[in-house]
Design a protein around this motif. Structure first.
Motif, PDB file in Angstrom:
ATOM      1  N   LEU A 128      57.865  32.894  -5.712  1.00 17.90           N
ATOM      2  CA  LEU A 128      57.288  34.157  -6.177  1.00 17.90           C
ATOM      3  C   LEU A 128      58.362  35.067  -6.754  1.00 17.90           C
ATOM      4  CD1 LEU A 128      54.762  34.899  -3.281  1.00 17.90           C
ATOM      5  CD2 LEU A 128      54.356  33.715  -5.456  1.00 17.90           C
ATOM      6  N   THR A 129      59.387  34.464  -7.318  1.00 22.54           N
ATOM      7  CA  THR A 129      60.469  35.241  -7.925  1.00 22.54           C
ATOM      8  C   THR A 129      60.045  35.717  -9.312  1.00 22.54           C
ATOM      9  OG1 THR A 129      61.444  33.274  -8.906  1.00 22.54           O
ATOM     10  CG2 THR A 129      62.214  33.899  -6.690  1.00 22.54           C
ATOM     11  N   ALA A 180      57.462  34.901 -14.560  1.00 21.34           N
ATOM     12  CA  ALA A 180      57.609  35.577 -15.846  1.00 21.34           C
ATOM     13  C   ALA A 180      56.568  35.159 -16.876  1.00 21.34           C
ATOM     14  CB  ALA A 180      59.014  35.354 -16.397  1.00 21.34           C
ATOM     15  N   ASP A 181      56.251  33.885 -16.939  1.00 25.76           N
ATOM     16  CA  ASP A 181      55.328  33.411 -17.978  1.00 25.76           C
ATOM     17  C   ASP A 181      53.893  33.263 -17.487  1.00 25.76           C
ATOM     18  OD1 ASP A 181      55.860  31.282 -16.296  1.00 25.76           O
ATOM     19  OD2 ASP A 181      55.899  29.792 -17.905  1.00 25.76           O
ATOM     20  N   SER A 184      45.666  36.286 -13.834  1.00 30.25           N
ATOM     21  CA  SER A 184      45.505  35.025 -13.110  1.00 30.25           C
ATOM     22  C   SER A 184      46.168  35.108 -11.731  1.00 30.25           C
ATOM     23  CB  SER A 184      46.113  33.881 -13.923  1.00 30.25           C
ATOM     24  OG  SER A 184      46.049  32.676 -13.216  1.00 30.25           O
ATOM     25  N   LEU A 185      47.354  35.684 -11.675  1.00 31.43           N
ATOM     26  CA  LEU A 185      48.050  35.844 -10.399  1.00 31.43           C
ATOM     27  C   LEU A 185      47.269  36.769  -9.466  1.00 31.43           C
ATOM     28  CD1 LEU A 185      51.687  36.162 -11.756  1.00 31.43           C
ATOM     29  CD2 LEU A 185      50.685  34.183 -10.581  1.00 31.43           C
ATOM     30  N   THR A 186      46.724  37.843 -10.028  1.00 36.05           N
ATOM     31  CA  THR A 186      45.921  38.776  -9.230  1.00 36.05           C
ATOM     32  C   THR A 186      44.699  38.068  -8.659  1.00 36.05           C
ATOM     33  OG1 THR A 186      46.674  40.655 -10.552  1.00 36.05           O
ATOM     34  CG2 THR A 186      44.641  40.962  -9.296  1.00 36.05           C
ATOM     35  N   ALA A 187      44.026  37.283  -9.480  1.00 37.27           N
ATOM     36  CA  ALA A 187      42.849  36.536  -9.022  1.00 37.27           C
ATOM     37  C   ALA A 187      43.231  35.540  -7.926  1.00 37.27           C
ATOM     38  CB  ALA A 187      42.189  35.813 -10.191  1.00 37.27           C
ATOM     39  N   THR A 188      44.400  34.920  -8.050  1.00 37.89           N
ATOM     40  CA  THR A 188      44.850  33.969  -7.029  1.00 37.89           C
ATOM     41  C   THR A 188      45.079  34.685  -5.704  1.00 37.89           C
ATOM     42  OG1 THR A 188      45.825  32.475  -8.645  1.00 37.89           O
ATOM     43  CG2 THR A 188      46.679  32.336  -6.401  1.00 37.89           C
ATOM     44  N   GLN A 192      56.636  40.340 -10.552  1.00 32.80           N
ATOM     45  CA  GLN A 192      57.057  39.935 -11.890  1.00 32.80           C
ATOM     46  C   GLN A 192      58.243  40.754 -12.392  1.00 32.80           C
ATOM     47  OE1 GLN A 192      53.254  39.968 -14.118  1.00 32.80           O
ATOM     48  NE2 GLN A 192      53.523  37.747 -14.294  1.00 32.80           N
ATOM     49  N   GLN A 193      58.404  41.955 -11.892  1.00 30.33           N
ATOM     50  CA  GLN A 193      59.518  42.799 -12.301  1.00 30.33           C
ATOM     51  C   GLN A 193      60.687  42.735 -11.311  1.00 30.33           C
ATOM     52  OE1 GLN A 193      57.732  46.639 -13.052  1.00 30.33           O
ATOM     53  NE2 GLN A 193      56.254  45.734 -14.449  1.00 30.33           N
ATOM     54  N   GLY A 194      60.568  41.910 -10.284  1.00 31.13           N
ATOM     55  CA  GLY A 194      61.648  41.758  -9.318  1.00 31.13           C
ATOM     56  C   GLY A 194      61.927  43.009  -8.518  1.00 31.13           C
TER      57      GLY A 194
END
Length: 106
Positions: A55-56, A61-62, A67-71, A101-103
């Motif tokens: 989850l870095t 980044a891509d 999609s990540l939110t839905a997961t 995503q912004q670290g």
């Protein structure tokens, strides 16, 4: 394409561009703690991967934020990824994705 399809597409694009409302400082701390304790159990305590993928910022980044939110909210059927919707709101999940995503999460 009919007008209803265009309206749905427009709403989808608007929500994709919508930045998450930041949680209160106390809730942000609780979400960060949950991320490291609960998510870290599978994604690694440093979020660099384990049973779950890393989850870095570089690993995400891509990946599309929606999609990540839905997961996060709905999990991944047939995998070890559970749904977190009972514990986080859509805005909180979106905020977590933005932070990852912004670290920005320690």
């Amino acid at each position: 394409m009919n007008w209803r399809a265009l309206a749905v597409l427009g709403l989808s694009l608007a929500s994709a561009a919508h930045a998450a409302e930041p949680p209160s400082p106390a809730r942000a701390a609780a979400l960060s703690h949950m991320l490291h304790q609960e998510c870290g159990a599978c994604h690694g305590l440093r979020l660099t991967g384990g049973l779950g993928s890393p989850l870095t910022a570089a690993a995400l980044a891509d990946k599309p934020a929606n999609s990540l939110t839905a997961t996060i909210l709905d999990g991944r059927p047939g995998s070890a990824m559970p749904p977190w919707r009972p514990f986080v709101s859509a805005d909180e999940a979106r905020w977590l994705v933005e932070q990852l995503q912004q670290g920005r999460l320690p």
